[in-house]
Motif scaffolding. Structure first.
Motif, short mmCIF file in Angstrom:
data_model
loop_
_atom_site.label_atom_id
_atom_site.label_comp_id
_atom_site.label_asym_id
_atom_site.label_seq_id
_atom_site.Cartn_x
_atom_site.Cartn_y
_atom_site.Cartn_z
N LYS A 1 0.79 -1.22 0.00
CA LYS A 1 0.00 0.00 0.00
C LYS A 1 0.83 1.28 0.00
N GLN A 2 2.10 1.20 0.09
CA GLN A 2 2.93 2.38 0.24
C GLN A 2 3.78 2.61 -1.00
N ASP A 3 4.35 3.83 -1.03
CA ASP A 3 5.40 4.11 -2.02
C ASP A 3 6.68 3.39 -1.58
N VAL A 4 7.35 2.79 -2.52
CA VAL A 4 8.53 1.99 -2.21
C VAL A 4 9.68 2.46 -3.10
N LEU A 5 10.82 2.75 -2.48
CA LEU A 5 12.06 3.03 -3.19
C LEU A 5 12.97 1.82 -2.98
N LEU A 6 13.28 1.12 -4.08
CA LEU A 6 14.01 -0.15 -4.01
C LEU A 6 15.39 0.01 -4.60
N LEU A 7 16.39 -0.44 -3.84
CA LEU A 7 17.78 -0.42 -4.28
C LEU A 7 18.19 -1.84 -4.64
N TYR A 8 18.69 -2.02 -5.85
CA TYR A 8 19.23 -3.30 -6.30
C TYR A 8 20.74 -3.28 -6.06
N TYR A 9 21.23 -4.30 -5.35
CA TYR A 9 22.66 -4.35 -5.03
C TYR A 9 23.11 -5.81 -5.03
N ALA A 10 24.41 -5.99 -4.85
CA ALA A 10 25.01 -7.32 -4.73
C ALA A 10 26.22 -7.22 -3.81
N GLN A 11 26.60 -8.35 -3.23
CA GLN A 11 27.72 -8.34 -2.30
C GLN A 11 29.03 -8.01 -3.01
N TRP A 12 29.14 -8.41 -4.26
CA TRP A 12 30.38 -8.17 -4.99
C TRP A 12 30.44 -6.78 -5.62
N CYS A 13 29.39 -6.02 -5.51
CA CYS A 13 29.34 -4.67 -6.10
C CYS A 13 30.12 -3.72 -5.19
N GLY A 14 31.19 -3.14 -5.71
CA GLY A 14 32.02 -2.24 -4.90
C GLY A 14 31.40 -0.87 -4.68
N PHE A 15 30.51 -0.42 -5.58
CA PHE A 15 29.92 0.91 -5.44
C PHE A 15 28.67 0.90 -4.55
N CYS A 16 28.08 -0.28 -4.35
CA CYS A 16 26.81 -0.34 -3.61
C CYS A 16 26.96 0.05 -2.14
N PRO A 17 27.99 -0.41 -1.41
CA PRO A 17 28.07 -0.01 0.01
C PRO A 17 28.22 1.49 0.22
N ALA A 18 28.70 2.22 -0.77
CA ALA A 18 28.85 3.67 -0.62
C ALA A 18 27.52 4.39 -0.54
N LEU A 19 26.42 3.72 -0.90
CA LEU A 19 25.10 4.34 -0.86
C LEU A 19 24.34 4.04 0.42
N ASN A 20 24.88 3.22 1.29
CA ASN A 20 24.11 2.81 2.48
C ASN A 20 23.77 4.00 3.36
N HIS A 21 24.74 4.88 3.63
CA HIS A 21 24.46 6.01 4.53
C HIS A 21 23.43 6.96 3.93
N ILE A 22 23.42 7.08 2.60
CA ILE A 22 22.43 7.96 1.96
C ILE A 22 21.02 7.40 2.15
N PHE A 23 20.85 6.10 1.98
CA PHE A 23 19.51 5.51 2.12
C PHE A 23 19.09 5.46 3.58
N ILE A 24 20.06 5.35 4.51
CA ILE A 24 19.70 5.39 5.93
C ILE A 24 19.18 6.78 6.29
N GLN A 25 19.85 7.84 5.82
CA GLN A 25 19.35 9.20 6.07
C GLN A 25 17.98 9.43 5.42
N LEU A 26 17.80 8.88 4.22
CA LEU A 26 16.51 9.03 3.55
C LEU A 26 15.40 8.33 4.33
N ALA A 27 15.69 7.14 4.85
CA ALA A 27 14.67 6.42 5.62
C ALA A 27 14.32 7.15 6.91
#
Length: 954
Positions: free
Chosen positions: A676-702
């Protein structure tokens, strides 16, 4: 001071010289030098002088020191040599098998004794082991179990091939343990490479003991020929001799088969009855027959190939036909599965298999499925074998000799039976609000036929594609229908004015069937609920597609015709290769493909398509049998397959629910993302080197966004599969699923940096309530529905106009194609003209080349002539030079003769009248003239005599 120092140095050196035998000068000079090396050298020399002085005064001390030093050196050497050899010797080997075991254990590696006792036994099993090897320890119990069953017929010998003093370690160089060798009399070794399980080892040993299967009756002949493994039959008459010619060769070829292929995929049988032999086209004793189910069976060509054991096995191996294949991965790194799966779509069937069982009913059913699936031409022999597998009484077994294929009956006309296919409507489809299953049938006659079976002959790709296009364009015709009854409509095709299709749609009770989970089971009123008019942001849960085998229970009047499955492999582009795996050994592979780990009966089937990167799983709730396998294969083979790609995901229970960022898995994707809600979905993988750099941005957004109306989530796509429409092609990727408009998901721009302000602008822009459809409190009225129908009609008209435009473009393209073809024809004419010119130039070139060769030959001839002339001229020049030399000599001779003649004339005038002989001596090289010779009268006669004299001299 310098003199004292000098005298002092001199007196000390003199004293040292008197006592020690000289060397004071250097010592004194060394003491005057300030270098440390010179001073150390001086101390060493003084020490040596002291030692020599001591040797003079007390020689016994010197001898004792020398003796002590020698003893010290000997002790040191002895100690060092002992230090190198300080290695704990290996413990003597002990028995690997117990004393009560039926296995003879040669734990000291007595390979020569093993070879000796092997000569006295008919069948011997040698088990080479290493005492420390875990696999050898695990296989020990299996070998003992087999030996307890066959010890009275087979000699079991275990050899320790790791003891460094044993002959086995010195003569054998194994790279792995354990190793099993079998010998049948003098033939061997036959290495066993199968699973280290007692039943498999015992089965292999029994095959070595009896490599030939005796076929005494017609029933056993049918059992032999209907088996899924290729079979080779030999006919030998034992009435004339106890060992017919060629029998020993055939027996040895069966052993060669086991030696080359430890799986034993080629079976060898013997027929002694000539009536049974005639059934498989064997007339002469010693003939060999290779049975093949679909291709023509073969008889060994003895007149072309030498009748030897290796040739028989190679001939059978090269011409065999594999119906089913066993896969037995050894557990290590290998390309076995990769090499098989890349051949095409594969049906992997996991069954509990006991090699020692006398019968395998499940394998017989799978064999029956494979025979029907590949029987493209309706072969009578295959039909007879199928009847035998079904245990159906059949007429007398006829000959299996290769016969000309019978002429197949003409296929039925479309007018006699329409071409039908089942269409399961997706949840987003408009008609699915009222109906969820439709039957499409393509007809060629004027009268419509209501489809009565989903087992009708399948349409071609183009016919069914055209029918589906027309069906989706005419979907508004069903809008006024909202009942549980089957409604049928006839529609003209847009692609052919002479054909039409019939669509019969109905609604299935979702609560009963269980393949659509919804809050409402049956629509109570004939109204349509559009997703755009719903009050809440809800989405239907995913529904499993009803399969053909489920339709039998949903539509009792429908039944699958068995003829639609026979020869299916030749009517589809997705031909399956069928593989068998023992679930008792390889159930781990089944679990990775989606089988439940807690299954009571380890039976499982899956279709793996590596090219399409997908695999499909047979419902584990259904029993593994012939009926379900046929339905599973049919569902995969149809044009619009109702099978759903099996998705493998992580366990959702390992992620806590109280988190700022929700972790999405395959199982929770639908309820989290499409809720029922708006959902912002991040696609990532453990081997993706650029994905962990976005964690703090999505935590602030949440933290900024309200949790009751907005969800920030992420999914690890390396561990969780999703339907293809929700997959992405790069990481990281951000998708926004707005409320009420889940089908209008938006991808975050790739060229825009992922920052907190940019994410907020992106969310606020696409979640604007003004852009969302207005929620209606009341249900839609009749006028609203009519307006919606008018809008849909306008949409359809627009699509029809687009189709007309496309047809106009097609006609323009056809005209352009005609122009291109005209230009191509002109280009072809020009090409032909150029080819003719090319041929002319080539002929001229050949003529010029011939003329050039002639000129070259003439040039070489003239050159040779000129060389000959030059040689002759050189000879003339040499002769001329010789003549000039002779001429010079002649001139000298003439002058000499003239002088002589002048002197003789003067002497004659002075001499007396009487004749006096005069001796005349001419100079060196001149001829001598006798006195009695009268003087020459002229110069020519003198020259001639001189020339002759010169020639004699030369």
């Amino acid at each position: 001071m310098s003199e004292c120092g000098g005298r002092g140095g001199g007196s000390s050196s003199d004293d040292a010289e008197d006592e020690g035998g000289g060397g004071g000068g250097p010592a004194g000079s060394g003491s005057l030098s300030p270098a440390p090396a010179a001073s150390s050298e001086g101390r060493l020399r003084r020490g040596l002088r002291g030692a020599s002085l001591m040797a003079r005064r007390r020689p016994e001390l010197l001898c004792g020191a020398v003796a002590l030093g020698c003893a010290l050196l000997l002790a040191l050497k002895f100690t060092c040599s002992r230090a190198k050899d300080v290695i704990i010797p290996a413990k003597p080997p002990v028995s690997f098998f117990s004393s009560r075991s039926p296995v003879l254990d040669l734990f000291q590696g007595q390979l020569d004794y093993a070879e000796h006792i092997r000569q006295d036994s008919e069948v011997v099993l040698l088990f080479f082991y290493a005492p420390w090897c875990g696999q050898s320890i695990a296989a020990r119990a299996e070998i003992e179990q087999v030996a307890s069953q066959l010890s009275d017929q087979v000699l079991f010998v275990a050899v320790n091939c790791w003891w460094n003093q044993g002959k086995c370690r010195k003569q054998k160089h194994f790279f792995y343990f354990p190793v099993i060798y079998l010998y049948h009399r003098s033939f061997g070794p036959i290495e066993y490479k199968g699973p280290m399980s007692a039943v498999y080892i015992e089965k292999f040993v029994r095959r070595v003991m009896k490599p030939l299967l005796y076929i005494p009756s017609q029933s056993e002949l049918l059992d032999f020929l209907s088996n899924y493994e290729p079979g080779v039959l030999g006919y030998f008459e034992f009435s004339g001799s106890p060992q017919p010619p060629g029998y020993l060769t055939f027996f040895t070829s069966a052993l060669h088969s086991l030696k080359k292929d430890y799986l034993g995929t080629v079976r060898f049988g013997v027929i002694t009855n000539k009536h049974l032999a005639k059934l498989v086209s064997l007339v002469h004793s010693g003939s060999v027959y290779l049975h093949r189910h679909f291709n023509t069976s073969l008889v060994f060509p003895r007149e072309v190939i030498n009748y030897t054991a290796e040739n028989i096995y190679k001939w059978a191996l090269e011409n065999r036909e594999l119906l089913l294949r066993w896969l037995r991965p050894h557990g290590g790194k290998s390309l076995l599965l990769n090499n098989e799966l890349k051949k095409g779509p594969a049906l992997l069937v996991f069954i509990p298999f006991n090699p020692l069982a006398e019968s395998h009913p499940l394998i017989d059913e799978i064999t029956e499925v494979a025979l029907e699936y590949n029987n493209c031409h309706g072969d009578q022999v295959v039909e007879r074998l199928l009847q035998h597998l079904r245990r159906v009484d059949a007429p007398v077994f006829k000959s299996l000799a290769p016969e000309p294929p019978a002429q197949l009956p003409d296929p039925p006309l479309i007018t006699e039976s329409p071409c039908c296919n089942t269409v399961v409507l997706p949840q987003w489809h408009s008609i699915s609000r009222t109906h969820n299953v439709c039957e499409l049938c393509v007809n060629q006659t004027a009268s419509g036929l209501r489809p009565s079976s989903v087992g009708m002959p399948q349409c071609s790709f183009f016919e069914m594609a055209a029918a589906l296009d027309s069906f989706y364009l005419k979907e508004q015709t069903f809008y006024h229908v909202a009942s549980d009854s089957i409604e049928c409509r006839n529609f003209l095709s847009f692609y052919s004015p002479f054909s039409y299709y019939t669509a019969c749609c109905r609604t299935i009770n979702r609560g009963v069937t269980g393949f659509i989970d919804s809050e409402q089971d049956v629509f109570e009123t004939p109204t349509i609920a559009f997703s755009s008019l719903e009050k809440k942001c809800e989405v239907d849960t995913p529904s499993s597609v009803p399969h053909i085998e489920e339709n039998r229970y949903l539509f009792p009047e429908l039944d699958v015709d068995n003829t639609s499955f026979i020869g299916l492999s030749c009517r589809t582009n997705k031909t399956l290769n069928i593989y068998l795996l023992d679930s008792n050994l390889f159930w781990l592979y089944a679990e990775r493909l989606g089988a439940p780990s807690t299954a009571r009966v380890k039976g499982f089937a899956a279709i793996v398509d590596v090219k399409e990167e997908s695999h499909y799983v047979l419902d584990p709730k259904q029993a593994l049998m012939k009926f379900t396998l046929e339905s599973f294969i049919q569902n995969f083979s149809v044009l619009y397959s109702p099978l759903k790609r099996h998705l493998i995901g992580s366990d959702s229970s390992q992620f806590p629910s109280q988190r700022l960022i929700t972790e999405v898995t395959t199982d929770t994707f639908w309820e989290v993302v499409l809720q029922k809600q708006d959902v912002l979905l991040l696609y990532y993988a453990q081997w993706c080197g650029f994905c962990p750099a976005l964690n703090h941005i999505f935590i602030q957004l949440a933290r900024l966004l309200p949790a009751d109306t907005f969800t920030v989530a992420r999914i690890d796509v390396s561990q969780n599969d999703l339907p293809w429409e929700f997959m992405v092609d790069r990481l990281p990727t951000v998708l926004f699923f707005p409320c009420n408009r889940k089908d209008l998901s938006v991808k975050y721009p790739e060229d825009l940096p992922i920052t907190l302000p940019n994410l907020l602008r992106f969310i606020l822009h696409h979640s604007d309530p003004a852009s969302a459809p207005q929620n209606l409190v009341n249900p839609p009225t009749k006028e609203c529905l009519q307006r919606e129908a008018v809008l849909q009609q306008g949409h359809i008209s627009h699509l029809e106009r687009e189709i007309q435009k496309l047809r106009a473009e097609i006609s323009a393209l056809q005209q352009a194609q005609g122009q291109v073809e005209a230009r191509l024809s002109s280009a072809r004419r020009d090409e032909q003209q150029l080819r003719r010119q090319q041929h002319t130039l080539e002929r001229q070139h050949s003529l010029l080349q011939l003329h050039s060769e002639q000129l070259q030959a003439l040039y070489e001839q003239k050159t040779r002539e000129l060389e000959e002339v030059a040689r002759k001229l050189q000879e003339l020049a040499d002769a001329s030079e010789n003549l000039l030399t002779e001429n010079t000599w002649l001139k000298i001779l003439v002058a000499t003769m003239e002088q002589k003649l002048e002197g003789r004339d003067g002497a004659e005038d002075r001499a007396p009248l009487d004749e006096v002989r005069l001796d005349y001596h001419k100079p060196s090289g001149a001829p001598r003239l006798p006195a009695s010779t009268p003087p020459p009268s002229n110069v020519s006669s003198t020259l001639a005599s001189e020339r002759s004299t010169e020639n004699r001299t030369d």
